[in-house]
Scaffold this motif. Structure first.
Motif, PDB file in Angstrom:
ATOM      1  N   PRO A   5       0.838  -1.202   0.000  1.00  0.00           N
ATOM      2  CA  PRO A   5       0.000   0.000   0.000  1.00  0.00           C
ATOM      3  C   PRO A   5       0.872   1.251   0.000  1.00  0.00           C
ATOM      4  CG  PRO A   5      -0.689  -1.537   1.716  1.00  0.00           C
ATOM      5  CD  PRO A   5       0.583  -2.067   1.133  1.00  0.00           C
ATOM      6  N   VAL A   6       0.369   2.312  -0.573  1.00  0.00           N
ATOM      7  CA  VAL A   6       1.130   3.547  -0.718  1.00  0.00           C
ATOM      8  C   VAL A   6       1.607   4.092   0.630  1.00  0.00           C
ATOM      9  CG1 VAL A   6       1.001   5.954  -1.479  1.00  0.00           C
ATOM     10  CG2 VAL A   6      -0.011   4.147  -2.865  1.00  0.00           C
ATOM     11  N   ASN A   7       0.791   3.977   1.667  1.00  0.00           N
ATOM     12  CA  ASN A   7       1.162   4.545   2.965  1.00  0.00           C
ATOM     13  C   ASN A   7       2.003   3.599   3.815  1.00  0.00           C
ATOM     14  OD1 ASN A   7      -0.786   2.694   3.561  1.00  0.00           O
ATOM     15  ND2 ASN A   7      -1.957   4.023   4.895  1.00  0.00           N
ATOM     16  N   ASP A   8       2.349   2.437   3.300  1.00  0.00           N
ATOM     17  CA  ASP A   8       3.139   1.452   4.030  1.00  0.00           C
ATOM     18  C   ASP A   8       4.611   1.636   3.670  1.00  0.00           C
ATOM     19  OD1 ASP A   8       3.894  -0.645   5.588  1.00  0.00           O
ATOM     20  OD2 ASP A   8       3.069  -2.194   4.294  1.00  0.00           O
ATOM     21  N   LYS A   9       5.337   2.416   4.474  1.00  0.00           N
ATOM     22  CA  LYS A   9       6.732   2.744   4.169  1.00  0.00           C
ATOM     23  C   LYS A   9       7.647   1.546   4.373  1.00  0.00           C
ATOM     24  CE  LYS A   9       6.612   7.605   5.195  1.00  0.00           C
ATOM     25  NZ  LYS A   9       7.249   8.715   5.872  1.00  0.00           N
ATOM     26  N   ALA A  10       8.611   1.449   3.494  1.00  0.00           N
ATOM     27  CA  ALA A  10       9.645   0.435   3.646  1.00  0.00           C
ATOM     28  C   ALA A  10      10.630   0.928   4.696  1.00  0.00           C
ATOM     29  CB  ALA A  10      10.352   0.203   2.325  1.00  0.00           C
ATOM     30  N   THR A  25      17.618  -5.333  10.646  1.00  0.00           N
ATOM     31  CA  THR A  25      16.237  -5.784  10.528  1.00  0.00           C
ATOM     32  C   THR A  25      15.546  -4.947   9.460  1.00  0.00           C
ATOM     33  OG1 THR A  25      14.229  -6.420  11.734  1.00  0.00           O
ATOM     34  CG2 THR A  25      15.225  -4.285  12.295  1.00  0.00           C
ATOM     35  N   ALA A  26      14.408  -5.411   9.011  1.00  0.00           N
ATOM     36  CA  ALA A  26      13.633  -4.704   7.987  1.00  0.00           C
ATOM     37  C   ALA A  26      12.176  -5.109   8.132  1.00  0.00           C
ATOM     38  CB  ALA A  26      14.140  -5.055   6.590  1.00  0.00           C
ATOM     39  N   ASN A  27      11.290  -4.222   7.672  1.00  0.00           N
ATOM     40  CA  ASN A  27       9.880  -4.596   7.748  1.00  0.00           C
ATOM     41  C   ASN A  27       9.459  -5.376   6.505  1.00  0.00           C
ATOM     42  OD1 ASN A  27       9.536  -2.559   5.833  1.00  0.00           O
ATOM     43  ND2 ASN A  27       8.013  -1.432   7.011  1.00  0.00           N
ATOM     44  N   GLU A  28       8.253  -5.885   6.559  1.00  0.00           N
ATOM     45  CA  GLU A  28       7.731  -6.725   5.475  1.00  0.00           C
ATOM     46  C   GLU A  28       7.675  -5.973   4.149  1.00  0.00           C
ATOM     47  OE1 GLU A  28       3.651  -9.096   4.283  1.00  0.00           O
ATOM     48  OE2 GLU A  28       4.014  -8.629   6.395  1.00  0.00           O
ATOM     49  N   THR A  29       7.341  -4.695   4.189  1.00  0.00           N
ATOM     50  CA  THR A  29       7.255  -3.898   2.962  1.00  0.00           C
ATOM     51  C   THR A  29       8.606  -3.838   2.261  1.00  0.00           C
ATOM     52  OG1 THR A  29       5.477  -2.574   3.892  1.00  0.00           O
ATOM     53  CG2 THR A  29       6.665  -1.635   2.019  1.00  0.00           C
ATOM     54  N   ILE A  70      17.408   8.739  12.838  1.00  0.00           N
ATOM     55  CA  ILE A  70      16.501   8.172  11.835  1.00  0.00           C
ATOM     56  C   ILE A  70      16.683   8.996  10.575  1.00  0.00           C
ATOM     57  CG2 ILE A  70      14.104   7.817  11.165  1.00  0.00           C
ATOM     58  CD1 ILE A  70      13.520   7.413  14.169  1.00  0.00           C
ATOM     59  N   ILE A  71      16.958   8.292   9.477  1.00  0.00           N
ATOM     60  CA  ILE A  71      17.210   8.958   8.205  1.00  0.00           C
ATOM     61  C   ILE A  71      16.164   8.490   7.206  1.00  0.00           C
ATOM     62  CG2 ILE A  71      18.881   9.339   6.356  1.00  0.00           C
ATOM     63  CD1 ILE A  71      21.017   8.363   8.409  1.00  0.00           C
ATOM     64  N   GLU A  72      15.562   9.437   6.521  1.00  0.00           N
ATOM     65  CA  GLU A  72      14.572   9.107   5.509  1.00  0.00           C
ATOM     66  C   GLU A  72      15.019   9.724   4.191  1.00  0.00           C
ATOM     67  OE1 GLU A  72       9.809   9.716   4.938  1.00  0.00           O
ATOM     68  OE2 GLU A  72      10.630   9.716   6.969  1.00  0.00           O
ATOM     69  N   PHE A  73      15.233   8.879   3.171  1.00  0.00           N
ATOM     70  CA  PHE A  73      15.634   9.383   1.866  1.00  0.00           C
ATOM     71  C   PHE A  73      15.253   8.383   0.786  1.00  0.00           C
ATOM     72  CE2 PHE A  73      19.289   7.501   3.988  1.00  0.00           C
ATOM     73  CZ  PHE A  73      19.785   6.601   3.066  1.00  0.00           C
ATOM     74  N   ASP A  74      15.169   8.885  -0.429  1.00  0.00           N
ATOM     75  CA  ASP A  74      14.813   8.047  -1.567  1.00  0.00           C
ATOM     76  C   ASP A  74      16.070   7.562  -2.265  1.00  0.00           C
ATOM     77  OD1 ASP A  74      12.035   8.358  -1.281  1.00  0.00           O
ATOM     78  OD2 ASP A  74      12.148  10.329  -2.224  1.00  0.00           O
ATOM     79  N   LEU A  75      16.032   6.317  -2.677  1.00  0.00           N
ATOM     80  CA  LEU A  75      17.144   5.699  -3.395  1.00  0.00           C
ATOM     81  C   LEU A  75      16.602   4.892  -4.563  1.00  0.00           C
ATOM     82  CD1 LEU A  75      19.186   4.237  -0.411  1.00  0.00           C
ATOM     83  CD2 LEU A  75      19.768   6.223  -1.767  1.00  0.00           C
TER      84      LEU A  75
END
Length: 86
Positions: A5-10, A25-29, A70-75
């Protein structure tokens, strides 16, 4: 598999005490987007999942941020099948 889903951030957490940093670790998305199960990404270097054109940018971010930040960026990521996406 269906896209997340669009609102489910990786989300992925890297162990920056290792060189190169590895997936702690990582989430399911995140795992679904890359085509892996969680157990397959744990302990892997981040360079396996990020397009090489972004490696220097990510290294700079890792080297200039405190460990607890916490770092948020697009790759551009590399899917298990070799495809690229952002």
């Amino acid at each position: 598999p269906a896209p997340p889903p669009v609102n489910d951030k990786a989300i992925v957490i890297y162990d920056l005490t290792k060189f190169p940093a590895t997936v702690k670790t990582a989430n399911e998305t995140f795992c679904r987007m890359l085509g892996y199960e969680l157990q397959e990404v744990l302990g892997q270097p981040w360079t396996k999942f990020v397009h090489p054109a972004y490696h220097e940018r990510v290294k700079q971010i890792f080297n200039t941020r405190p460990l607890s930040t916490i770092i948020e960026f697009d790759l551009v990521y590399r899917h298990r099948n070799g495809g690229l996406f952002s």
